[in-house]
Design a protein around this motif. Structure first.
Motif, mmCIF file in Angstrom:
data_model
loop_
_atom_site.group_PDB
_atom_site.id
_atom_site.type_symbol
_atom_site.label_atom_id
_atom_site.label_comp_id
_atom_site.label_asym_id
_atom_site.label_seq_id
_atom_site.Cartn_x
_atom_site.Cartn_y
_atom_site.Cartn_z
ATOM 1 N N UNK A 172 0.786 -1.222 0.000
ATOM 2 C CA UNK A 172 0.000 0.000 0.000
ATOM 3 C C UNK A 172 0.816 1.269 0.000
ATOM 4 N N UNK A 173 2.152 1.151 0.020
ATOM 5 C CA UNK A 173 2.992 2.333 0.062
ATOM 6 C C UNK A 173 4.061 2.249 -1.029
ATOM 7 N N UNK A 219 0.001 1.567 -8.926
ATOM 8 C CA UNK A 219 -0.232 2.644 -7.962
ATOM 9 C C UNK A 219 -1.135 2.215 -6.818
ATOM 10 N N UNK A 220 -1.742 1.052 -6.940
ATOM 11 C CA UNK A 220 -2.649 0.582 -5.903
ATOM 12 C C UNK A 220 -4.075 1.035 -6.093
ATOM 13 N N UNK A 254 -5.857 -10.316 -11.134
ATOM 14 C CA UNK A 254 -4.864 -9.749 -10.223
ATOM 15 C C UNK A 254 -5.446 -8.585 -9.413
ATOM 16 N N UNK A 255 -6.174 -7.704 -10.100
ATOM 17 C CA UNK A 255 -6.736 -6.541 -9.412
ATOM 18 C C UNK A 255 -7.773 -6.960 -8.360
ATOM 19 N N UNK A 605 -8.201 -6.713 1.399
ATOM 20 C CA UNK A 605 -6.834 -6.428 1.825
ATOM 21 C C UNK A 605 -6.488 -4.958 1.641
ATOM 22 N N UNK A 606 -5.508 -4.550 2.428
ATOM 23 C CA UNK A 606 -4.942 -3.228 2.207
ATOM 24 C C UNK A 606 -4.320 -3.211 0.819
ATOM 25 N N UNK A 607 -4.511 -2.134 0.107
ATOM 26 C CA UNK A 607 -4.051 -2.097 -1.270
ATOM 27 C C UNK A 607 -2.537 -2.180 -1.326
#
Length: 613
Positions: A172-173, A219-220, A254-255, A605-607
């Motif tokens: 996510x970062x 980029x998430x 995947x996304x 889930x957290x991106x």
């Protein structure tokens, strides 16, 4: 001794000479046309042979020679001989600029930028692609402008992807420079999409949608990514492009994984699997099986997960993909542990260890040893006779085999069997995008050879005395600054390297295959002067080329193992790292009922943007 003959001024060719020139021109053109025909038929190796023969014969026709250079560069590009492609695209650029062919200069700049991108020389690639864009806009060439916008987006995309792979960030970062690079890619893709819509080019729109989806995925922005990939899928179906359709389904899967919609992801991966079989692409079929196996692991359907991992294993063995085979064994070991079958898990863990040692995968070897130790300890504490039985692997190579569920372990025993899910085999890019890291490693080493210009005796001694240490030595001495002699050596290389592009501008007579005659010498001397754009373009290239030496002073990155049956992005290792704690919590009470184990889907889930696919 006889006096040397006085120099003779070049005269217009007589009838015999004109016939010879005519035959040579015809021969050069005939060879080039045959090379073009072969390349269009897909036989680039034979096409290159004819183009090279045409260069050997030579021509005085500057347009013909420029076309030969361009097609030779493109043919070498398709053959993945990027150093040769770069050479001929440079020749084409120099010739086009010399004769004032602005459209030729634009195309040559674009081809040069694409080649530099594949070699990982992103800053230089951007300069070349921007030159293509500037000239296309100047000439009112909308098609060329759209192509240049797309190419610049590709360069920023590739650069952002490489930076994201190298950034050890929590899910996510992304570091600010990586995000900025990917945002730049997205901006150019958006501009390209707007222009190709204006031109009514549906095929180009499909490519733009696909790349926008991949960029937002990195980029998430997974919701935006799915929107773009759905558009890509619709256009692929419109054109009957099964390969593009297959990629769109895979990217959608995947996304949705990162959106926490594992059931939807599984359906997209199943479509990917069906299309890969229609396309008779075994490697992609194995990738789809691997993705499905991991997705069903996330859905806690471990029997079905093992089924797909077994299919992946079979294909990896057929294709002699040891990396894929090792990952399949590792995944199967995890699946059998989750089903409470430590004996079968141990079999696959040992196989994983063997393969990791063979391919030099240090992380995989450490993971396998830890798993084996945990499993052997657990098996030693089990008292049930069933636990000591040898695993029944008869028919294990049969695709679609469903493993038998064995007895469940107690929570106490399970503590001994927890596998370190965050210690997987390093992920690596697949062959879907021209084997980027392999190419970068290969040509980075060859570029240093170009920098080994002849040195004076004193300089040579200094260079030998300050030879680059080994990777191990560099690691041990990372805090020690370079000596003045070492800095002098690198400055010498940088100076030599910065002069290489000057050499490319120095002499038009050095171009292979060019016969300078009275017919074309005027064009070579002055016709292009009025439109000469100045030195800004080459100065920018020199700036970025000379700065590349700094990149060569640091230890090179380790080359990660890769295999054709592994997906573009082995992002499941990241997913498992994110899920490791939650999966442990879900597995604690193995003595419970199946309904208790499978209760509820995991939370979204957290991106986490692991990379485009």
């Amino acid at each position: 001794m006889a006096s040397p003959a006085p120099p003779v001024a070049e005269e217009l060719p007589g009838p015999a000479s004109r016939r010879l020139y005519s035959r040579m021109e015809a021969s050069c053109l005939e060879l080039a046309l045959e090379g073009e025909r072969l390349c269009k038929a897909g036989d680039f190796k034979a096409g290159v042979a004819f183009f090279e023969a045409a260069v050997q014969v030579g021509t005085e026709d500057l347009k013909t020679l420029s076309a030969i250079y361009s097609q030779l560069g493109n043919a070498y590009f398709y053959l993945k001989e990027y150093a040769r492609a770069l050479q001929f695209h440079k020749h084409d650029l120099l010739l086009a600029r010399t004769i004032g062919d602005r459209m030729g200069e634009a195309k040559a700049s674009g081809n040069l930028g694409n080649t530099l991108k594949v070699l990982g020389r992103f800053d230089e690639a951007i300069v070349c692609c921007q030159r293509h864009l500037d000239i296309a806009q100047e000439q009112g060439d909308k098609v060329g402008e759209a192509r240049a916008l797309y190419n610049i987006g590709n360069v920023y995309h590739a650069k952002g992807k490489q930076l994201s792979w190298n950034a050890a960030q929590d899910p996510g970062h992304l570091p600010p420079d990586v995000r900025e690079t990917l945002h730049r890619a997205s901006e150019f893709y958006e501009r390209n999409l707007s222009l190709v819509k204006e031109l009514g080019d549906r095929a180009a729109q499909g490519r733009a949608y696909g790349n926008l989806g991949n960029t937002h995925y990195l980029l998430g922005n997974f919701t935006e990514a799915t929107t773009f990939h759905k558009e890509r899928l619709a256009i692929a179906k419109e054109f009957g492009d099964k390969a593009a359709e297959r990629r769109a389904y895979s990217n959608l899967g995947n996304a949705h994984i990162f959106l926490g919609r594992f059931d939807v992801a599984a359906e997209h991966y199943k479509k990917t699997l069906q299309l890969s079989r229609q396309l008779r692409d075994q490697a992609v079929e194995a990738q789809a099986c691997y993705s499905l196996g991991n997705t069903y692991t996330l859905l806690q359907d471990y029997e079905r997960a093992a089924e797909y991992h077994l299919r992946h294993l079979v294909i990896a063995q057929e294709l002699a993909d040891r990396v894929g085979e090792g990952r399949a064994c590792w995944s199967l070991g995890n699946a059998y542990v989750s089903m409470g079958s430590p004996a079968q898990a141990l079999t696959f863990a040992k196989k994983h260890l063997q393969i990791s040692q063979e391919i030099g995968d240090r992380n995989g070897e450490l993971t396998a040893r830890m798993n084996i130790a945990h499993l052997q300890l657990a098996l030693g504490r089990l008292t049930s006779p069933a636990a000591a039985e040898k695993p029944d692997l008869a028919g294990y190579e049969a695709q679609g085999a469903r493993p038998k569920r064995t007895q469940r372990l107690s929570a106490e025993t399970w503590d001994l069997l927890r596998l370190p899910l965050d210690r997987g085999i390093p992920r690596a890019p697949s062959s879907d995008e021209e084997c980027f890291f392999d190419l970068l490693s290969k040509f980075q080493s060859s570029r240093m050879d170009d920098q080994r210009c002849p040195l004076e005796e004193g300089q040579a001694g200094a260079a030998e005395a300050t030879a680059a240490p080994s990777v191990e030595d560099r690691a041990a001495q990372s805090s020690v600054t370079a000596s003045p002699q070492t800095e002098e050596f690198f400055d010498l290389i940088a100076s030599s390297q910065s002069r290489r592009l000057d050499d490319q501008r120095a002499s038009i007579g050095s171009l292979p295959g060019l016969r300078i005659t009275l017919n074309n010498v005027g064009h070579l001397r002055g016709d292009g002067d009025a439109q000469e754009p100045g030195d800004e373009f080459f100065n920018m290239l020199i700036k970025y080329q000379s700065s590349r030496i700094d990149d060569q002073r640091c230890p090179p990155p380790d080359v990660l193992p890769r295999g054709p049956t592994m997906p573009d992005e082995d992002f499941f290792s990241l997913i498992q790292r994110v899920q490791a704690k939650r999966m442990d919590e879900q597995r604690v009470d193995l003595a419970g009922s199946p309904e208790q184990e499978a209760s509820g889907l995991p939370d979204p889930q957290q991106q986490c943007p692991p990379g485009a696919s």
